[in-house]
Design a protein around this motif. Structure first.
Motif, mmCIF file in Angstrom:
data_model
loop_
_atom_site.group_PDB
_atom_site.id
_atom_site.type_symbol
_atom_site.label_atom_id
_atom_site.label_comp_id
_atom_site.label_asym_id
_atom_site.label_seq_id
_atom_site.Cartn_x
_atom_site.Cartn_y
_atom_site.Cartn_z
ATOM 1 N N VAL A 185 16.788 -0.260 8.808
ATOM 2 C CA VAL A 185 15.342 -0.049 8.767
ATOM 3 C C VAL A 185 14.828 0.350 10.147
ATOM 4 N N SER A 186 15.425 -0.174 11.179
ATOM 5 C CA SER A 186 14.956 0.117 12.537
ATOM 6 C C SER A 186 15.295 1.532 12.981
ATOM 7 N N GLN A 187 16.052 2.294 12.170
ATOM 8 C CA GLN A 187 16.432 3.659 12.547
ATOM 9 C C GLN A 187 15.602 4.736 11.848
ATOM 10 N N VAL A 188 14.678 4.363 10.995
ATOM 11 C CA VAL A 188 13.954 5.357 10.209
ATOM 12 C C VAL A 188 12.452 5.195 10.389
ATOM 13 N N THR A 189 11.722 6.227 9.983
ATOM 14 C CA THR A 189 10.258 6.184 9.990
ATOM 15 C C THR A 189 9.766 5.512 8.713
ATOM 16 N N LEU A 190 8.898 4.525 8.866
ATOM 17 C CA LEU A 190 8.295 3.884 7.699
ATOM 18 C C LEU A 190 6.977 4.581 7.367
ATOM 19 N N LEU A 191 6.816 4.919 6.115
ATOM 20 C CA LEU A 191 5.610 5.589 5.636
ATOM 21 C C LEU A 191 4.677 4.563 5.017
ATOM 22 N N HIS A 192 3.460 4.487 5.517
ATOM 23 C CA HIS A 192 2.467 3.524 5.034
ATOM 24 C C HIS A 192 1.415 4.238 4.194
ATOM 25 N N THR A 193 0.761 3.463 3.341
ATOM 26 C CA THR A 193 -0.303 3.970 2.489
ATOM 27 C C THR A 193 -1.626 3.322 2.883
ATOM 28 N N ALA A 194 -2.610 4.135 3.233
ATOM 29 C CA ALA A 194 -3.885 3.599 3.710
ATOM 30 C C ALA A 194 -4.600 2.774 2.643
ATOM 31 N N THR A 195 -4.409 3.122 1.376
ATOM 32 C CA THR A 195 -5.096 2.387 0.318
ATOM 33 C C THR A 195 -4.449 1.031 0.029
ATOM 34 N N ARG A 196 -3.225 0.809 0.527
ATOM 35 C CA ARG A 196 -2.595 -0.513 0.404
ATOM 36 C C ARG A 196 -1.795 -0.776 1.680
ATOM 37 N N PRO A 197 -2.488 -1.011 2.791
ATOM 38 C CA PRO A 197 -1.818 -1.069 4.101
ATOM 39 C C PRO A 197 -0.853 -2.239 4.257
ATOM 40 N N GLN A 198 -0.981 -3.283 3.448
ATOM 41 C CA GLN A 198 -0.117 -4.455 3.586
ATOM 42 C C GLN A 198 1.153 -4.364 2.750
ATOM 43 N N ALA A 199 1.401 -3.226 2.096
ATOM 44 C CA ALA A 199 2.527 -3.151 1.164
ATOM 45 C C ALA A 199 3.865 -3.431 1.846
ATOM 46 N N TRP A 200 4.090 -2.833 3.023
ATOM 47 C CA TRP A 200 5.359 -3.093 3.719
ATOM 48 C C TRP A 200 5.464 -4.548 4.140
ATOM 49 N N ALA A 207 11.215 -9.965 0.592
ATOM 50 C CA ALA A 207 12.639 -9.639 0.714
ATOM 51 C C ALA A 207 13.296 -10.266 1.938
ATOM 52 N N GLY A 208 12.496 -10.824 2.846
ATOM 53 C CA GLY A 208 13.061 -11.448 4.036
ATOM 54 C C GLY A 208 13.539 -10.454 5.078
ATOM 55 N N MET A 209 12.972 -9.249 5.113
ATOM 56 C CA MET A 209 13.371 -8.215 6.065
ATOM 57 C C MET A 209 12.476 -8.297 7.291
ATOM 58 N N LYS A 210 13.067 -8.442 8.475
ATOM 59 C CA LYS A 210 12.282 -8.688 9.684
ATOM 60 C C LYS A 210 12.292 -7.536 10.689
ATOM 61 N N ALA A 211 13.225 -6.590 10.572
ATOM 62 C CA ALA A 211 13.402 -5.569 11.606
ATOM 63 C C ALA A 211 12.190 -4.652 11.714
ATOM 64 N N GLU A 212 11.925 -4.187 12.926
ATOM 65 C CA GLU A 212 10.854 -3.234 13.170
ATOM 66 C C GLU A 212 11.398 -1.809 13.070
ATOM 67 N N PRO A 213 10.598 -0.859 12.577
ATOM 68 C CA PRO A 213 11.075 0.519 12.408
ATOM 69 C C PRO A 213 11.074 1.288 13.721
ATOM 70 N N ALA A 214 11.752 2.438 13.702
ATOM 71 C CA ALA A 214 11.743 3.319 14.873
ATOM 72 C C ALA A 214 10.360 3.916 15.085
ATOM 73 N N SER A 215 9.683 4.288 14.000
ATOM 74 C CA SER A 215 8.332 4.851 14.076
ATOM 75 C C SER A 215 7.641 4.633 12.738
ATOM 76 N N GLN A 216 6.337 4.870 12.726
ATOM 77 C CA GLN A 216 5.556 4.655 11.508
ATOM 78 C C GLN A 216 4.560 5.789 11.346
ATOM 79 N N GLN A 217 4.222 6.066 10.085
ATOM 80 C CA GLN A 217 3.225 7.098 9.788
ATOM 81 C C GLN A 217 2.431 6.648 8.576
ATOM 82 N N SER A 218 1.131 6.865 8.601
ATOM 83 C CA SER A 218 0.260 6.443 7.509
ATOM 84 C C SER A 218 -0.326 7.652 6.800
#
Length: 300
Positions: A185-200, A207-218
């Motif tokens: 997960v820390s090697q890829v860009t995470l895509l966020h949705t403005a209408t549901r910003p808390q989804a990730w 799921a118990g996933m804690k790693a931070e992504p390389a970059s993010q885009q909304s």
């Protein structure tokens, strides 16, 4: 007289509409009468009951608690009379049913299934409207709405549960090899949705996933994040319902599967399915088609 305390019946329609709108002007417009005619009927009802039913301010008309209680009973009685009259006359309401649906679910799940609806429920015409959030049947002139239960539903609305929301990361197949765990997960860009910003965040928590992504885009909507995911821009968090068809076609994969997020989708209506045959048949079709969204062993 069998009902000695029954108020004048011709006062009840203007009264119910006035309570519903908190406005005599709006009630008069709905009933196609003058403001004065509504005002006189309200006064007649208040004289009959021996008490005021509204608190009259300079610019506000507020129904009393007793008025709201009586209006709810009147509304129920009118609904029952309307349903009984329809059954006796064997009539159905004219025109299409207007169904409001959250935009991404509408675009990516419901619209592709319209040919199936036309084939299996040919006598029910449906006008689709994209919409989300709180439901106002009268204001927006809609008959039905499909909504997720992340906000309070109208008390007067009928409700039929359709399916539980399940969420998970989705991406193009060539990115899936990187997503073998938190390090991926820390090697890829995470895509966020403005209408549901808390989804990730919701998915990480479940799921118990804690790693931070390389970059993010909304992006604004789920359908945009899914399009970006299919183009290889990054990894989107997506509801199973809206990603299902892309998963089946192999355009997207879900390397971690999907988990329930604790919410569900419901069909809300102005009246219960038992009161309108068209609503009953459309509800049955929706329940049959959405059952797979909970029971499928989803593609990954």
């Amino acid at each position: 007289m069998r009902w000695p305390d029954l108020p004048p019946l011709n006062t009840l329609l203007p009264f119910e509409a006035t309570v519903r709108y908190a406005s005599m002007t709006a009630a008069a417009q709905e009933l196609h009468v003058t403001h004065g005619a509504v005002s006189r009927q309200i006064q007649n009802l208040e004289r009959s009951l021996g008490r005021p039913l509204f608190e009259r301010g300079t610019r506000a008309l507020r129904p009393t608690p007793q008025a709201r209680q009586l209006a709810a009973v009147v509304r129920d009685a009118l609904d029952q009379i309307d349903a009984a009259a329809r059954q006796i006359s064997h009539r159905t309401s004219a025109g299409p049913l207007t169904l409001s649906c959250e935009p991404t679910l509408l675009m990516r799940w419901l619209i592709p299934r319209l040919p199936d609806l036309a084939l299996n429920v040919p006598d029910v015409a449906v006008h689709l409207s994209a919409g989300g959030g709180p439901v106002f049947f009268e204001r927006d002139d809609i008959d039905l709405a499909i909504r997720r239960d992340d906000f309070p539903f109208p008390e007067e609305a009928s409700r039929t549960r359709l399916f539980a929301e399940r969420i998970g990361p989705v991406c193009r197949p060539d990115l899936a090899a990187l997503l073998t765990g938190a390090d991926g997960v820390s090697q890829v860009t995470l895509l966020h949705t403005a209408t549901r910003p808390q989804a990730w965040d919701d998915w990480r928590r479940i799921a118990g996933m804690k790693a931070e992504p390389a970059s993010q885009q909304s992006l604004e909507h789920f359908y945009l994040t899914l399009q970006a995911a299919a183009a290889g821009v990054g990894v989107a968090i997506a509801p199973y319902a809206v990603a299902r068809d892309d998963l089946e076609r192999g355009q997207l994969v879900a390397p971690f599967g999907f988990v329930p997020d604790g919410t569900s989708y419901y069909l809300l209506g102005r009246q219960s399915p038992e009161q309108d045959g068209r609503v009953r048949r459309l509800t049955a079709w929706l329940r049959a088609r959405t059952s797979s969204l909970e029971n499928d062993s989803e593609p990954v």
